[in-house]
Design a protein around this motif. Structure first.
Motif, mmCIF file in Angstrom:
data_model
loop_
_atom_site.group_PDB
_atom_site.id
_atom_site.type_symbol
_atom_site.label_atom_id
_atom_site.label_comp_id
_atom_site.label_asym_id
_atom_site.label_seq_id
_atom_site.Cartn_x
_atom_site.Cartn_y
_atom_site.Cartn_z
ATOM 1 N N ALA A 7 -12.934 -27.921 29.251
ATOM 2 C CA ALA A 7 -14.031 -28.174 30.189
ATOM 3 C C ALA A 7 -13.917 -27.350 31.472
ATOM 4 O O ALA A 7 -14.903 -26.783 31.952
ATOM 5 C CB ALA A 7 -14.094 -29.666 30.515
ATOM 6 N N LYS A 8 -12.722 -27.288 32.031
ATOM 7 C CA LYS A 8 -12.536 -26.556 33.285
ATOM 8 C C LYS A 8 -12.882 -25.080 33.115
ATOM 9 O O LYS A 8 -13.524 -24.468 33.977
ATOM 10 C CB LYS A 8 -11.093 -26.703 33.772
ATOM 11 C CG LYS A 8 -10.839 -26.045 35.118
ATOM 12 C CD LYS A 8 -9.402 -26.255 35.571
ATOM 13 C CE LYS A 8 -9.147 -25.569 36.913
ATOM 14 N NZ LYS A 8 -7.738 -25.737 37.356
ATOM 15 N N ARG A 9 -12.490 -24.508 31.983
ATOM 16 C CA ARG A 9 -12.766 -23.092 31.717
ATOM 17 C C ARG A 9 -14.267 -22.845 31.560
ATOM 18 O O ARG A 9 -14.794 -21.829 32.023
ATOM 19 C CB ARG A 9 -12.023 -22.660 30.451
ATOM 20 C CG ARG A 9 -12.297 -21.228 30.016
ATOM 21 C CD ARG A 9 -11.744 -20.227 31.011
ATOM 22 N NE ARG A 9 -11.874 -18.863 30.513
ATOM 23 C CZ ARG A 9 -12.445 -17.874 31.182
ATOM 24 N NH1 ARG A 9 -12.929 -18.080 32.398
ATOM 25 N NH2 ARG A 9 -12.516 -16.665 30.662
ATOM 26 N N VAL A 10 -14.963 -23.783 30.919
ATOM 27 C CA VAL A 10 -16.416 -23.662 30.756
ATOM 28 C C VAL A 10 -17.099 -23.662 32.120
ATOM 29 O O VAL A 10 -18.006 -22.866 32.384
ATOM 30 C CB VAL A 10 -16.967 -24.806 29.872
ATOM 31 C CG1 VAL A 10 -18.493 -24.791 29.863
ATOM 32 C CG2 VAL A 10 -16.433 -24.686 28.451
ATOM 33 N N ILE A 11 -16.657 -24.547 32.999
ATOM 34 C CA ILE A 11 -17.235 -24.603 34.348
ATOM 35 C C ILE A 11 -16.965 -23.304 35.101
ATOM 36 O O ILE A 11 -17.855 -22.753 35.759
ATOM 37 C CB ILE A 11 -16.669 -25.811 35.125
ATOM 38 C CG1 ILE A 11 -17.161 -27.118 34.492
ATOM 39 C CG2 ILE A 11 -17.084 -25.749 36.595
ATOM 40 C CD1 ILE A 11 -16.521 -28.359 35.070
ATOM 41 N N GLU A 12 -15.746 -22.806 34.994
ATOM 42 C CA GLU A 12 -15.370 -21.575 35.707
ATOM 43 C C GLU A 12 -16.228 -20.387 35.287
ATOM 44 O O GLU A 12 -16.719 -19.631 36.128
ATOM 45 C CB GLU A 12 -13.893 -21.254 35.444
ATOM 46 C CG GLU A 12 -12.918 -22.166 36.158
ATOM 47 C CD GLU A 12 -11.482 -21.883 35.756
ATOM 48 O OE1 GLU A 12 -10.571 -22.434 36.403
ATOM 49 O OE2 GLU A 12 -11.259 -21.123 34.777
ATOM 50 N N ILE A 13 -16.417 -20.212 33.988
ATOM 51 C CA ILE A 13 -17.107 -19.009 33.510
ATOM 52 C C ILE A 13 -18.621 -19.094 33.709
ATOM 53 O O ILE A 13 -19.304 -18.073 33.789
ATOM 54 C CB ILE A 13 -16.763 -18.734 32.021
ATOM 55 C CG1 ILE A 13 -17.155 -17.300 31.646
ATOM 56 C CG2 ILE A 13 -17.424 -19.734 31.097
ATOM 57 C CD1 ILE A 13 -16.642 -16.863 30.287
ATOM 58 N N THR A 14 -19.146 -20.316 33.809
ATOM 59 C CA THR A 14 -20.600 -20.466 33.967
ATOM 60 C C THR A 14 -21.023 -20.684 35.419
ATOM 61 O O THR A 14 -22.217 -20.646 35.724
ATOM 62 C CB THR A 14 -21.119 -21.656 33.135
ATOM 63 O OG1 THR A 14 -20.462 -22.860 33.563
ATOM 64 C CG2 THR A 14 -20.878 -21.436 31.654
ATOM 65 N N GLU A 15 -20.076 -20.893 36.306
ATOM 66 C CA GLU A 15 -20.406 -21.211 37.701
ATOM 67 C C GLU A 15 -21.220 -20.090 38.356
ATOM 68 O O GLU A 15 -20.914 -18.905 38.203
ATOM 69 C CB GLU A 15 -19.123 -21.447 38.496
ATOM 70 C CG GLU A 15 -19.364 -22.050 39.864
ATOM 71 C CD GLU A 15 -18.071 -22.445 40.554
ATOM 72 O OE1 GLU A 15 -18.137 -23.207 41.523
ATOM 73 O OE2 GLU A 15 -16.985 -21.991 40.104
ATOM 74 N N ASN A 16 -22.277 -20.486 39.050
ATOM 75 C CA ASN A 16 -23.159 -19.544 39.764
ATOM 76 C C ASN A 16 -23.814 -18.524 38.829
ATOM 77 O O ASN A 16 -24.038 -17.371 39.206
ATOM 78 C CB ASN A 16 -22.392 -18.812 40.868
ATOM 79 C CG ASN A 16 -21.889 -19.767 41.934
ATOM 80 O OD1 ASN A 16 -22.579 -20.715 42.303
ATOM 81 N ND2 ASN A 16 -20.675 -19.531 42.419
#
Length: 407
Positions: free
Chosen positions: A71-80
């Motif tokens: 989950a954390k990686r998904v948030i990181e790569i999709t952020e902004n």
């Protein structure tokens, strides 16, 4: 900045699906600047259909990371970024659903390549990803796997951007990144609503319910409300910040809940069932003001189906037997029927020919005595002829098991 995504699910039922394969390419409009590709352990079965379609087997995901580990990686790569996909509604719903199970409200602006392709590349035979990219000469390796589909979607998106001479895609991304548009509000609020019958609750920013109703299709009703130009919806369109729902399943359960909430909702039963010259007939009630119909129907078609069912049973050739079957007077019974969801059952308590309460249970031991029933029952404050009519139809269909009231 864009995140091109593709997700494969395990094929479970609506709202029970789990991600088994995910691929995300972070794209700056010129090149891929980051990527994330992984199988995902769904912690549940993969349907045979999905296994055949994707060639992903339970053994392949057995040792794969679970979604909470990714989950954390998904948030990181999709952020902004703006999330781009071919039929993005599915991928976005899967992400929101997966994050919701972790207690996190995942929100992001989205862009769907299907309507873009239809506008910029008209007259294609099909706009499914496989057929479209094949028609355009875009390579698609490992179809129905997240990595292959996401990469093909990226190449399709790159082509669409190049054909977008009016810069609509770039403008859309700018608008959605810098403002919470009304379209995004609709998408966010309706994303997880089911296409099922039930109660819908519109709530404002403080959580106060500003509108509620029982509707035949929760998702469709919400979208219709948002798209309405009627002034009566303007305040709700502006103020709603959250939508909740309560599934009802059958028409009878809907009426029971309405009744228990003391909500009167008028329905028009324009047609009735009559018995003349040893025949059952359906006609408009307003044409016959002297004779009460045996049953009432919303449409002629519903009535015709009932007549077909009734006449197929020899016992109902005797009108007295038919009337006895649907008679409510003096009934003191416990009725058991289908609940709102799989594994749940409905019970009705009928006293002196009136439905006085209802409730839901899973194990028969929960309803073996009146004292146990009293802990589960929901009392009905008023009697409804519409409800009785639905119950009479249900009796004919055999929808309920009828038992003596327990002691």
């Amino acid at each position: 900045m864009y995140s091109i995504i593709d997700i494969e699910s395990n094929g479970a039922g609506y709202r029970n699906e789990c991600i088994i394969d995910i691929a995300i390419y972070k794209y700056d409009g010129q090149k891929i600047v980051d990527q994330f590709i992984s199988l995902v352990n769904p912690e549940s079965d993969i349907t045979p259909f999905v296994q055949k379609l994707t060639n992903i087997t339970p053994n392949m995901v057995k040792t794969a990371p679970k979604f909470h580990e990714l989950a954390k990686r998904v948030i990181e790569i999709t952020e902004n970024t703006t999330l781009v996909g071919h039929n993005i509604d599915f991928d976005y719903r899967m992400l929101r659903q997966s994050f919701s199970r972790l207690g996190y409200d995942f929100k992001i602006n989205t862009l769907d390549t299907i309507p873009l392709a239809k506008k910029l590349i008209p007259d294609e035979v099909s706009y499914s990803l496989g057929k479209l990219v094949r028609s355009l000469g875009i390579p698609l390796t490992n179809a129905h796997r997240a990595e292959g589909d996401a990469r093909a979607t990226l190449e399709l998106f790159r082509l669409l951007v190049s054909k977008d001479t009016e810069n609509e895609i770039i403008q859309k991304q700018h608008d959605e990144t810098n403002a919470k548009t009304y379209i995004n509000k609709i998408k966010t609020l309706t994303q997880d609503l089911p296409n099922e019958k039930g109660f819908i609750y519109f709530q404002n920013n403080d959580g106060k319910i500003i509108f509620s109703d029982c509707v035949p299709d929760i998702n469709r009703f919400a979208k219709k409300m948002f798209n309405s130009k009627s002034k009566k919806w303007e305040d709700i369109q502006r103020d709603v910040e959250q939508i909740n729902f309560e599934l009802t399943g059958t028409e009878i359960i809907s009426k029971l809940i309405l009744n228990s909430k003391n909500i009167k909702k008028r329905e028009v039963f324009a047609f009735g069932l009559y018995h003349r010259n040893n025949k059952y007939v359906v006609e408009k009630n307003k044409l016959n003001k002297t004779e009460r119909p045996l049953l009432k129907f919303r449409s002629f078609t519903q009535g015709a189906k009932a007549v077909q069912f009734i006449t197929a049973l020899e016992e109902y050739n005797d009108i007295a037997a038919f009337k006895k079957k649907i008679e409510f007077k003096k009934r003191n019974e416990l009725w058991l029927g289908t609940g709102r969801k799989l594994g749940e059952k409905l019970f009705l308590i009928i006293e002196n020919g009136r439905v006085v309460s209802y409730g839901f249970y899973e194990l028969f031991t929960q309803i073996q005595t009146l004292s146990k029933l009293s802990k589960l029952k929901i009392d009905l404050p008023l009697s409804s002829t519409d409800l009785n009519n639905e119950l009479q139809l249900a009796l004919l269909r055999g929808d309920f098991e009828t038992l003596p009231l327990p002691k």
